[in-house]
Design a protein around this motif. Structure first.
Motif, PDB file in Angstrom:
ATOM      1  N   ILE A 119       2.340  10.924   8.852  1.00  0.00           N
ATOM      2  CA  ILE A 119       2.195   9.542   9.332  1.00  0.00           C
ATOM      3  C   ILE A 119       3.565   8.881   9.443  1.00  0.00           C
ATOM      4  N   GLU A 120       4.408   9.135   8.456  1.00  0.00           N
ATOM      5  CA  GLU A 120       5.753   8.546   8.506  1.00  0.00           C
ATOM      6  C   GLU A 120       6.528   9.068   9.716  1.00  0.00           C
ATOM      7  N   ASP A 121       6.524  10.378   9.902  1.00  0.00           N
ATOM      8  CA  ASP A 121       7.283  10.974  11.018  1.00  0.00           C
ATOM      9  C   ASP A 121       6.769  10.502  12.369  1.00  0.00           C
ATOM     10  N   PHE A 170       0.834  -1.198   0.000  1.00  0.00           N
ATOM     11  CA  PHE A 170       0.000   0.000   0.000  1.00  0.00           C
ATOM     12  C   PHE A 170       0.870   1.251   0.000  1.00  0.00           C
ATOM     13  N   TRP A 171       1.907   1.204   0.799  1.00  0.00           N
ATOM     14  CA  TRP A 171       2.817   2.345   0.934  1.00  0.00           C
ATOM     15  C   TRP A 171       3.556   2.608  -0.385  1.00  0.00           C
ATOM     16  N   LEU A 172       3.996   1.550  -1.057  1.00  0.00           N
ATOM     17  CA  LEU A 172       4.660   1.716  -2.363  1.00  0.00           C
ATOM     18  C   LEU A 172       3.693   2.285  -3.408  1.00  0.00           C
ATOM     19  N   ARG A 181       1.244   4.287  -2.762  1.00  0.00           N
ATOM     20  CA  ARG A 181       1.109   5.719  -2.471  1.00  0.00           C
ATOM     21  C   ARG A 181       2.289   6.471  -3.092  1.00  0.00           C
ATOM     22  N   HIS A 182       3.476   5.933  -2.950  1.00  0.00           N
ATOM     23  CA  HIS A 182       4.657   6.582  -3.530  1.00  0.00           C
ATOM     24  C   HIS A 182       4.517   6.705  -5.046  1.00  0.00           C
ATOM     25  N   ASP A 183       4.055   5.633  -5.685  1.00  0.00           N
ATOM     26  CA  ASP A 183       3.895   5.681  -7.145  1.00  0.00           C
ATOM     27  C   ASP A 183       2.849   6.711  -7.543  1.00  0.00           C
ATOM     28  N   GLY A 216       0.090  14.865   4.583  1.00  0.00           N
ATOM     29  CA  GLY A 216      -0.460  13.839   5.467  1.00  0.00           C
ATOM     30  C   GLY A 216       0.411  12.594   5.500  1.00  0.00           C
ATOM     31  N   HIS A 217       0.904  12.223   4.324  1.00  0.00           N
ATOM     32  CA  HIS A 217       1.765  11.038   4.197  1.00  0.00           C
ATOM     33  C   HIS A 217       3.033  11.218   5.044  1.00  0.00           C
ATOM     34  N   HIS A 218       3.631  12.385   4.966  1.00  0.00           N
ATOM     35  CA  HIS A 218       4.856  12.644   5.733  1.00  0.00           C
ATOM     36  C   HIS A 218       4.586  12.662   7.227  1.00  0.00           C
ATOM     37  N   HIS A 270      13.813  11.612  -2.600  1.00  0.00           N
ATOM     38  CA  HIS A 270      13.348  11.206  -1.277  1.00  0.00           C
ATOM     39  C   HIS A 270      12.631   9.859  -1.316  1.00  0.00           C
ATOM     40  N   LEU A 271      11.703   9.706  -2.258  1.00  0.00           N
ATOM     41  CA  LEU A 271      10.905   8.474  -2.321  1.00  0.00           C
ATOM     42  C   LEU A 271      11.799   7.258  -2.554  1.00  0.00           C
ATOM     43  N   GLU A 272      12.744   7.400  -3.454  1.00  0.00           N
ATOM     44  CA  GLU A 272      13.611   6.266  -3.772  1.00  0.00           C
ATOM     45  C   GLU A 272      14.466   5.878  -2.560  1.00  0.00           C
ATOM     46  N   ASP A 273      15.042   6.876  -1.917  1.00  0.00           N
ATOM     47  CA  ASP A 273      15.905   6.579  -0.762  1.00  0.00           C
ATOM     48  C   ASP A 273      15.098   6.013   0.395  1.00  0.00           C
ATOM     49  N   GLU A 274      13.901   6.552   0.560  1.00  0.00           N
ATOM     50  CA  GLU A 274      13.038   6.065   1.634  1.00  0.00           C
ATOM     51  C   GLU A 274      12.686   4.589   1.402  1.00  0.00           C
ATOM     52  N   GLU A 275      12.355   4.250   0.173  1.00  0.00           N
ATOM     53  CA  GLU A 275      12.041   2.852  -0.152  1.00  0.00           C
ATOM     54  C   GLU A 275      13.258   1.958   0.052  1.00  0.00           C
TER      55      GLU A 275
HETATM   56 FE   LIG Z   1       6.894   8.118   1.921  1.00  0.00          FE
END
Ligand SMILES: [Fe+2]
Ligand SMILES: [Fe+2]
Length: 193
Positions: free
Chosen positions: A94-96, A41-43, A45-47, A90-92, A170-175
């Motif tokens: 939840i992550e933080d 689900f998280w991936l 969202r990134h896409d 919102g996504h950030h 950011h998205l790539e490094d986070e993944e």
């Molecule tokens: Fe993210």
């Protein structure tokens, strides 16, 4: 000398943060290792953020090159940029608040990676605010047309491209940091399933 790892300076994660990625390389995700529900689900969202972010940039170019009419553009653009900006904030959050503390506690050797991603969020937050402001100027110019539209669309395009560039990094490094950790420990054991 300490390398500059800030969002616009780095070209990926430094080696010490790739310790699990070496064991779970990108090409093995979903092939040799099943990604669970949370991870999938998280991936997705990134896409969605990648697609929408580049769609906003592309549409702006279409408008500037006269391939899209102003009224039709506004009807397409306004709901999408509002959605993009609010969903990303919102996504950030939840992550933080939720995910990063769980992941950092699960693997102390990667903790500084989560600090790095958290710093990215601050940089992106400022870019989002600047983006919202330039979008407002751009939409104002859309009605007036002429020079106001030209200036507004140039300013917005510059801003949106910078945001997209930072976001993609950011998205790539986070993944690369998170997916190997999830694959290694399991969503259930981490308490994120
Ligand atoms: Fe993210
Ligand atoms: Fe993030």
């Amino acid at each position: 000398m300490t390398p500059d790892l800030t969002l616009f300076a780095r070209a990926g994660l430094p080696d010490d943060l790739k310790l699990l990625l070496a064991r779970y390389p990108r090409e093995s995700w979903g092939r040799d290792h099943t990604i669970g529900q949370m991870g999938s689900f998280w991936l997705q969202r990134h896409d969605m953020f990648r697609e929408l972010g580049s769609g906003l940039v592309t549409a702006t170019h279409e408008l500037r090159e006269g391939r899209m009419e102003a009224g039709a553009f506004a009807g397409w653009f306004v709901p999408r940029i509002n959605f993009f900006l609010s969903q990303l904030e919102g996504h950030h959050q939840i992550e933080d608040q939720h995910y990063f503390p769980v992941f950092a506690a699960a693997e102390s050797r990667l903790k500084h990676g989560f600090d790095l991603l958290d710093e990215d969020h601050h940089v992106i937050h400022d870019l989002l605010a600047a983006n919202a402001q330039s979008a407002r100027g751009f939409l104002g110019g859309l009605q007036s047309g002429g020079d106001a539209l030209k200036r507004g669309s140039e300013d917005y395009a510059r801003n949106a491209e910078q945001l997209l560039k930072g976001l993609l990094r950011h998205l790539e490094d986070e993944e690369d940091l998170i997916i190997p950790l999830i694959l290694d420990r399991g969503e259930e054991a981490l308490g994120v399933s």
